[in-house]
Write an enzyme that holds these catalytic residues in place. Structure first.
Site, mmCIF file in Angstrom:
data_model
loop_
_atom_site.group_PDB
_atom_site.id
_atom_site.type_symbol
_atom_site.label_atom_id
_atom_site.label_comp_id
_atom_site.label_asym_id
_atom_site.label_seq_id
_atom_site.Cartn_x
_atom_site.Cartn_y
_atom_site.Cartn_z
ATOM 1 N N CYS B 79 0.816 -1.219 0.000
ATOM 2 C CA CYS B 79 0.000 0.000 0.000
ATOM 3 C C CYS B 79 0.845 1.263 0.000
ATOM 4 O O CYS B 79 0.309 2.362 -0.137
ATOM 5 C CB CYS B 79 -0.920 0.013 1.210
ATOM 6 S SG CYS B 79 -1.857 -1.494 1.389
ATOM 7 N N HIS B 335 -8.976 2.726 -2.496
ATOM 8 C CA HIS B 335 -7.545 2.521 -2.271
ATOM 9 C C HIS B 335 -6.918 1.650 -3.362
ATOM 10 O O HIS B 335 -6.680 0.469 -3.155
ATOM 11 C CB HIS B 335 -7.343 1.902 -0.879
ATOM 12 C CG HIS B 335 -5.922 1.640 -0.520
ATOM 13 N ND1 HIS B 335 -4.873 2.398 -0.988
ATOM 14 C CD2 HIS B 335 -5.364 0.692 0.276
ATOM 15 C CE1 HIS B 335 -3.737 1.918 -0.505
ATOM 16 N NE2 HIS B 335 -4.011 0.884 0.268
#
Ligand SMILES: [Zn+2]
Lengths: 121, 394
Positions: B79, B335
């Site tokens: 991430c 995301h």
């Protein structure tokens, strides 16, 4: 890097650094704190305490677990008071009412997973 | 090291783009950033692309954009991939290797499983992993699980309530309702958040960020060139990273693995966390509702356990003392792993410049002097944390 067994005599197979005293689970070749390779076997459990838990209502990313299943992080104390945090599956039935934070638990020996059973109230 | 500024940014709307190729969402973001910077594309000397799943995608984008020949480096760090691509472009200029560098963040996630997203490793190693007891035990946890464990302990230790957690999503959706590039722009009430599908108690679905398709790009420049091309450069005051491991992180379940990194970043920028109040704003990694509350505490913006109070007091609102996630964050923007870190940088630049892109969610002028952008990620069983601090004045 070698594969160590998960359990020895019903306890978790951890390692204690003979130079700085830190206990790690799982056992590894190097100490993360002083980089020593002088690590001895140190067994944890079988009695611990539930630090926190959740219940998975989703299929896991890998593996074959069928939801819902509870799991949590347990604390096992060493002789000199170090708290070792270990994640494991909790053996319980819906609605999982026996699963409570700060309650005692006991390890269940298994070849492939770390498992806990909550102690009776 | 040389001073580095962000001079141009671009974001392709986050959401579902099943019929578009990686390069079809990446090229518009890159072209927008080039136009925004006001440079000729042949001046770009290097490209770093943050993506977990997009093998070769940066080459396709650069080829479509007419910049073939420059070094193209793909960066993967779960991430934090976009944040890392940005950091590499910063290093490239700070070191003097390039004067102008392009950072791209891109991901397509809607049509794949998380296992496939991991670049193949999980599938390649599945059989071996499941025979390794410690890995097979961690595998029961899943992505929301770790944060749910932290949430339950926080609720136990500080009387944090389900409503406190839901309030993070309520704020996120309220801000995203003013962000046309966010995936979820519908406001939600506390009741709606709590009655949503249960994922990992106490986290319901709308307290978990979605898998999303999206792309973003940023143009970074040396001080000398930045002053030539813009009157509103956004200066990079700190770039900081740390790593950790899941078994270490379990030792402190009421915090996330960002405490050391936040200290490093504030120290590099010669700032105190308190300097952000009535002076700055932040885009932080709200992958789950609990994450944002823990960031308030772990970054030193409030005491441990007082994250919910900080939120309920209105401090992180757009017109509060320290606006946090004015874009709507990961919970509402979505995301796309590699894209998030660069989308945050774009939000910082648009806000500091008072750009028309953020006209409906503009942070008041007094809070535009400093900004912080943060992502954290879990590459299989490790953790990584990436922070950048920005300022309007050098
Ligand atoms: Zn040691």
């Amino acid at each position: 890097m070698k594969r160590e067994p998960l359990f020895i005599d019903g306890k978790l197979n951890a390692g204690k650094c003979n130079d700085c005293g830190v206990v790690r689970f799982p056992r590894r070749d190097y100490c993360n704190y002083c980089q020593s390779t002088n690590i001895s076997e140190y067994l944890l459990g079988p009695q611990g305490k539930l630090e926190t838990f959740t219940i998975s209502y989703m299929k896991p990313m890998i593996g074959r677990m069928k939801p819902p299943y509870p799991y949590g992080v347990a604390i096992f104390l060493t002789d000199d008071g170090q708290k070792i945090h270990v994640i494991g599956l909790i053996d319980s039935q819906e609605p999982f009412e026996d699963v409570k934070i700060d309650k005692g638990l006991i390890l269940i020996e298994d070849k492939l997973l770390i498992k806990f059973k909550m102690e009776a109230d | 090291m040389r001073n580095v500024a962000v001079v141009g940014v671009g974001v392709f709307p986050f959401g579902r783009h099943s019929d578009l190729l990686y390069q079809e969402i990446g090229v518009p973001a890159v072209n927008d950033a080039i136009e925004d910077a006001g440079i000729d594309r042949k001046q770009i000397q290097s490209c770093y692309a943050g993506t977990v799943s997009g093998m070769g995608t940066a080459h396709d984008i650069i080829n479509e954009c007419g910049m073939i020949g420059i070094p193209i480096i793909r960066v993967e760090n779960a991430c934090v991939s976009g944040t890392n691509a940005f950091r590499q472009a910063w290093m490239e200029i700070a070191s003097g290797l390039s004067d102008i560098s392009l950072a791209i963040g891109i991901e397509k996630m809607k049509d794949s499983s998380m296992a496939a997203q991991g670049g193949g490793r999980i599938q390649l190693e599945m059989k071996a992993m499941m025979k390794l007891p410690i890995v097979s035990t961690f595998s029961i946890m899943g992505l929301p699980g770790y944060f749910a464990l932290a949430a339950h302990r926080h609720m136990n230790d500080f009387n944090t309530t389900k409503e406190d957690l839901a309030n993070v999503t309520v704020k996120s959706r309220r801000n995203a309702s003013r962000n046309p590039k966010a995936e979820f722009q519908n406001p939600m009430t506390v009741e709606e958040v709590l009655n949503d599908k249960m994922i990992n108690p106490p986290l319901t679905r709308s307290q978990c960020c979605p898998k999303t398709d999206g792309a973003a790009a940023a143009i970074l420049m040396s001080e000398e060139l930045a002053k030539k091309y813009t009157d509103t450069p956004v200066w990079i005051k700190a770039s900081s990273m740390t790593s950790s491991y899941v078994e270490e992180q379990f030792k402190n379940l009421i915090s996330l693995p960002n405490i050391e990194n936040a200290k490093k970043a504030f120290s590099m920028a010669k700032l105190d966390p308190k300097d952000f109040f009535n002076n700055g704003f932040a885009e932080v990694h709200d992958c789950f509702s609990i994450s944002e509350l823990l960031h308030y505490e772990d970054f030193g913006w409030c005491k441990k356990g007082e994250g919910p109070k900080m939120l309920n007091d209105g401090i992180p609102e757009i017109d509060g003392d320290l606006p946090i996630n004015p874009s709507g964050g990961l919970l509402s923007c979505g995301h796309p792993l590699g894209a998030t870190g660069i989308r945050q940088v774009a939000e910082v630049v648009y806000q500091m410049r008072k750009d028309k892109e953020v006209a409906k969610r503009q942070i008041p002028d007094k809070n535009l002097n400093l900004a912080l952008a943060h992502t954290m990620g879990s590459p299989i069983m490790g953790f990584t944390s990436g922070i950048h601090i920005f300022s309007r004045d050098l």
